[in-house]
Scaffold this motif. Structure first.
Motif, PDB file in Angstrom:
ATOM      1  N   ARG A 191       0.851  -1.255   0.053  1.00 51.16           N
ATOM      2  CA  ARG A 191      -0.011   0.051  -0.039  1.00 51.16           C
ATOM      3  C   ARG A 191       0.835   1.063  -0.047  1.00 51.16           C
ATOM      4  O   ARG A 191       0.699   2.387  -0.632  1.00 51.16           O
ATOM      5  CB  ARG A 191      -1.066   0.023   1.230  1.00 51.16           C
ATOM      6  CG  ARG A 191      -2.032  -1.027   1.214  1.00 51.16           C
ATOM      7  CD  ARG A 191      -3.017  -0.924   2.326  1.00 51.16           C
ATOM      8  NE  ARG A 191      -3.826  -2.077   2.046  1.00 51.16           N
ATOM      9  CZ  ARG A 191      -5.218  -2.081   2.766  1.00 51.16           C
ATOM     10  NH1 ARG A 191      -5.487  -0.806   3.442  1.00 51.16           N
ATOM     11  NH2 ARG A 191      -6.027  -2.895   2.387  1.00 51.16           N
ATOM     12  N   GLU A 226       3.557   5.814  -5.485  1.00 47.68           N
ATOM     13  CA  GLU A 226       3.712   5.937  -7.071  1.00 47.68           C
ATOM     14  C   GLU A 226       2.398   6.856  -7.394  1.00 47.68           C
ATOM     15  O   GLU A 226       2.814   7.638  -8.264  1.00 47.68           O
ATOM     16  CB  GLU A 226       3.242   4.474  -7.839  1.00 47.68           C
ATOM     17  CG  GLU A 226       4.492   3.536  -7.487  1.00 47.68           C
ATOM     18  CD  GLU A 226       4.364   1.980  -7.931  1.00 47.68           C
ATOM     19  OE1 GLU A 226       2.797   1.818  -8.375  1.00 47.68           O
ATOM     20  OE2 GLU A 226       5.121   1.243  -7.904  1.00 47.68           O
ATOM     21  N   ARG A 227       1.608   6.753  -6.675  1.00 48.39           N
ATOM     22  CA  ARG A 227       0.333   7.688  -7.068  1.00 48.39           C
ATOM     23  C   ARG A 227       0.614   9.355  -6.704  1.00 48.39           C
ATOM     24  O   ARG A 227       0.303   9.891  -7.625  1.00 48.39           O
ATOM     25  CB  ARG A 227      -1.163   7.233  -6.261  1.00 48.39           C
ATOM     26  CG  ARG A 227      -1.652   6.148  -6.845  1.00 48.39           C
ATOM     27  CD  ARG A 227      -3.089   5.744  -6.021  1.00 48.39           C
ATOM     28  NE  ARG A 227      -3.587   4.766  -6.601  1.00 48.39           N
ATOM     29  CZ  ARG A 227      -4.596   3.948  -5.896  1.00 48.39           C
ATOM     30  NH1 ARG A 227      -4.857   4.426  -4.730  1.00 48.39           N
ATOM     31  NH2 ARG A 227      -5.151   2.732  -6.454  1.00 48.39           N
ATOM     32  N   GLN A 228       1.404   9.222  -5.722  1.00 48.97           N
ATOM     33  CA  GLN A 228       1.788  10.853  -5.317  1.00 48.97           C
ATOM     34  C   GLN A 228       2.818  11.251  -6.462  1.00 48.97           C
ATOM     35  O   GLN A 228       2.740  12.369  -7.141  1.00 48.97           O
ATOM     36  CB  GLN A 228       2.608  10.676  -4.232  1.00 48.97           C
ATOM     37  CG  GLN A 228       2.969  12.192  -3.838  1.00 48.97           C
ATOM     38  CD  GLN A 228       3.699  12.236  -2.230  1.00 48.97           C
ATOM     39  OE1 GLN A 228       3.514  11.016  -1.627  1.00 48.97           O
ATOM     40  NE2 GLN A 228       4.295  13.226  -1.844  1.00 48.97           N
ATOM     41  N   GLU A 229       3.619  10.113  -6.983  1.00 46.70           N
ATOM     42  CA  GLU A 229       4.634  10.772  -8.118  1.00 46.70           C
ATOM     43  C   GLU A 229       3.880  11.034  -9.405  1.00 46.70           C
ATOM     44  O   GLU A 229       4.159  12.081 -10.028  1.00 46.70           O
ATOM     45  CB  GLU A 229       5.549   9.639  -8.355  1.00 46.70           C
ATOM     46  CG  GLU A 229       6.643   9.588  -7.217  1.00 46.70           C
ATOM     47  CD  GLU A 229       7.508   8.381  -7.392  1.00 46.70           C
ATOM     48  OE1 GLU A 229       7.499   7.539  -8.227  1.00 46.70           O
ATOM     49  OE2 GLU A 229       8.306   8.513  -6.639  1.00 46.70           O
ATOM     50  N   GLU A 230       2.731  10.134  -9.710  1.00 46.43           N
ATOM     51  CA  GLU A 230       1.860  10.608 -10.833  1.00 46.43           C
ATOM     52  C   GLU A 230       1.148  11.978 -10.739  1.00 46.43           C
ATOM     53  O   GLU A 230       0.833  12.565 -11.639  1.00 46.43           O
ATOM     54  CB  GLU A 230       0.937   9.435 -10.976  1.00 46.43           C
ATOM     55  CG  GLU A 230       1.317   8.034 -11.480  1.00 46.43           C
ATOM     56  CD  GLU A 230       0.325   6.938 -11.518  1.00 46.43           C
ATOM     57  OE1 GLU A 230      -0.770   7.091 -11.089  1.00 46.43           O
ATOM     58  OE2 GLU A 230       0.837   5.779 -11.810  1.00 46.43           O
ATOM     59  N   ILE A 231       0.657  12.046  -9.450  1.00 50.17           N
ATOM     60  CA  ILE A 231      -0.100  13.378  -9.289  1.00 50.17           C
ATOM     61  C   ILE A 231       0.953  14.481  -9.546  1.00 50.17           C
ATOM     62  O   ILE A 231       0.654  15.485 -10.072  1.00 50.17           O
ATOM     63  CB  ILE A 231      -0.771  13.381  -7.732  1.00 50.17           C
ATOM     64  CG1 ILE A 231      -1.943  12.326  -7.914  1.00 50.17           C
ATOM     65  CG2 ILE A 231      -1.081  14.675  -7.490  1.00 50.17           C
ATOM     66  CD1 ILE A 231      -2.681  12.205  -6.571  1.00 50.17           C
ATOM     67  N   ASP A 232       2.328  14.424  -8.841  1.00 49.46           N
ATOM     68  CA  ASP A 232       3.204  15.532  -9.061  1.00 49.46           C
ATOM     69  C   ASP A 232       3.567  15.669 -10.490  1.00 49.46           C
ATOM     70  O   ASP A 232       3.667  16.875 -10.790  1.00 49.46           O
ATOM     71  CB  ASP A 232       4.259  15.060  -8.464  1.00 49.46           C
ATOM     72  CG  ASP A 232       4.083  15.229  -6.719  1.00 49.46           C
ATOM     73  OD1 ASP A 232       3.399  15.741  -6.315  1.00 49.46           O
ATOM     74  OD2 ASP A 232       5.062  14.652  -5.963  1.00 49.46           O
ATOM     75  N   ARG A 263       3.807   1.554  -1.257  1.00 49.56           N
ATOM     76  CA  ARG A 263       4.585   1.774  -2.692  1.00 49.56           C
ATOM     77  C   ARG A 263       3.331   2.125  -3.354  1.00 49.56           C
ATOM     78  O   ARG A 263       3.684   3.111  -4.283  1.00 49.56           O
ATOM     79  CB  ARG A 263       5.173   0.335  -3.169  1.00 49.56           C
ATOM     80  CG  ARG A 263       5.817   0.399  -4.307  1.00 49.56           C
ATOM     81  CD  ARG A 263       6.285  -0.903  -4.765  1.00 49.56           C
ATOM     82  NE  ARG A 263       5.180  -1.467  -5.630  1.00 49.56           N
ATOM     83  CZ  ARG A 263       5.024  -2.635  -5.863  1.00 49.56           C
ATOM     84  NH1 ARG A 263       5.839  -3.679  -5.585  1.00 49.56           N
ATOM     85  NH2 ARG A 263       4.007  -3.065  -6.852  1.00 49.56           N
ATOM     86  N   VAL A 264       2.383   1.906  -3.488  1.00 52.33           N
ATOM     87  CA  VAL A 264       1.140   2.260  -4.436  1.00 52.33           C
ATOM     88  C   VAL A 264       0.940   3.622  -4.165  1.00 52.33           C
ATOM     89  O   VAL A 264       0.667   4.597  -5.123  1.00 52.33           O
ATOM     90  CB  VAL A 264      -0.066   1.478  -4.328  1.00 52.33           C
ATOM     91  CG1 VAL A 264      -1.230   2.171  -4.930  1.00 52.33           C
ATOM     92  CG2 VAL A 264       0.089  -0.054  -4.784  1.00 52.33           C
ATOM     93  N   LEU A 265       0.805   4.178  -2.916  1.00 49.19           N
ATOM     94  CA  LEU A 265       0.588   5.436  -2.410  1.00 49.19           C
ATOM     95  C   LEU A 265       1.808   6.326  -3.019  1.00 49.19           C
ATOM     96  O   LEU A 265       1.469   7.450  -3.524  1.00 49.19           O
ATOM     97  CB  LEU A 265       0.456   5.827  -0.891  1.00 49.19           C
ATOM     98  CG  LEU A 265      -0.894   5.209  -0.427  1.00 49.19           C
ATOM     99  CD1 LEU A 265      -0.724   5.382   1.212  1.00 49.19           C
ATOM    100  CD2 LEU A 265      -1.833   6.008  -1.020  1.00 49.19           C
TER     101      LEU A 265
END
Length: 97
Positions: free
Chosen positions: A54, A60-66, A56-58
């Motif tokens: 979880r 990755e999502r934070q990097e996508e949002i950034d 790691r997924v968070l």
């Protein structure tokens, strides 16, 4: 080779070594939970893996949002630099009397 095994295996058997004090605490917690020390240790390992996944997924999502925010900022910057100032009649000057 081991990665391929883990992807297809239904269960995996692991051997862990614990200090005696940790094992005693584990055994006492297992007795209170009415389960075996082995099952409680397996549950703890499983929960740790789930938490790590979880996390790691968070990340990755934070990097996508950034990255999406950076793209939006670049787009807005490009629009701002390409725009021409509107004519003065769109901004009437009021008399301050």
């Amino acid at each position: 080779m081991m990665g391929a095994f883990l992807k297809t295996a239904v269960t995996v058997q692991l051997k862990i070594e614990l200090p005696s004090g940790v094992f005693q605490a584990l055994r006492q917690a297992a007795m209170q939970s009415r389960t075996s020390a082995e099952q409680l240790a397996a549950d703890c390992v499983s929960q740790s893996f789930e938490t790590a996944l979880r996390h790691r997924v968070l990340i990755e999502r934070q990097e996508e949002i950034d990255q999406a925010l950076l793209t939006i900022a670049e787009f807005v910057g490009a629009l701002a630099s390409a725009s021409v100032a509107p004519p003065a009649e769109h901004f009437p000057v009021r008399d301050k009397r």
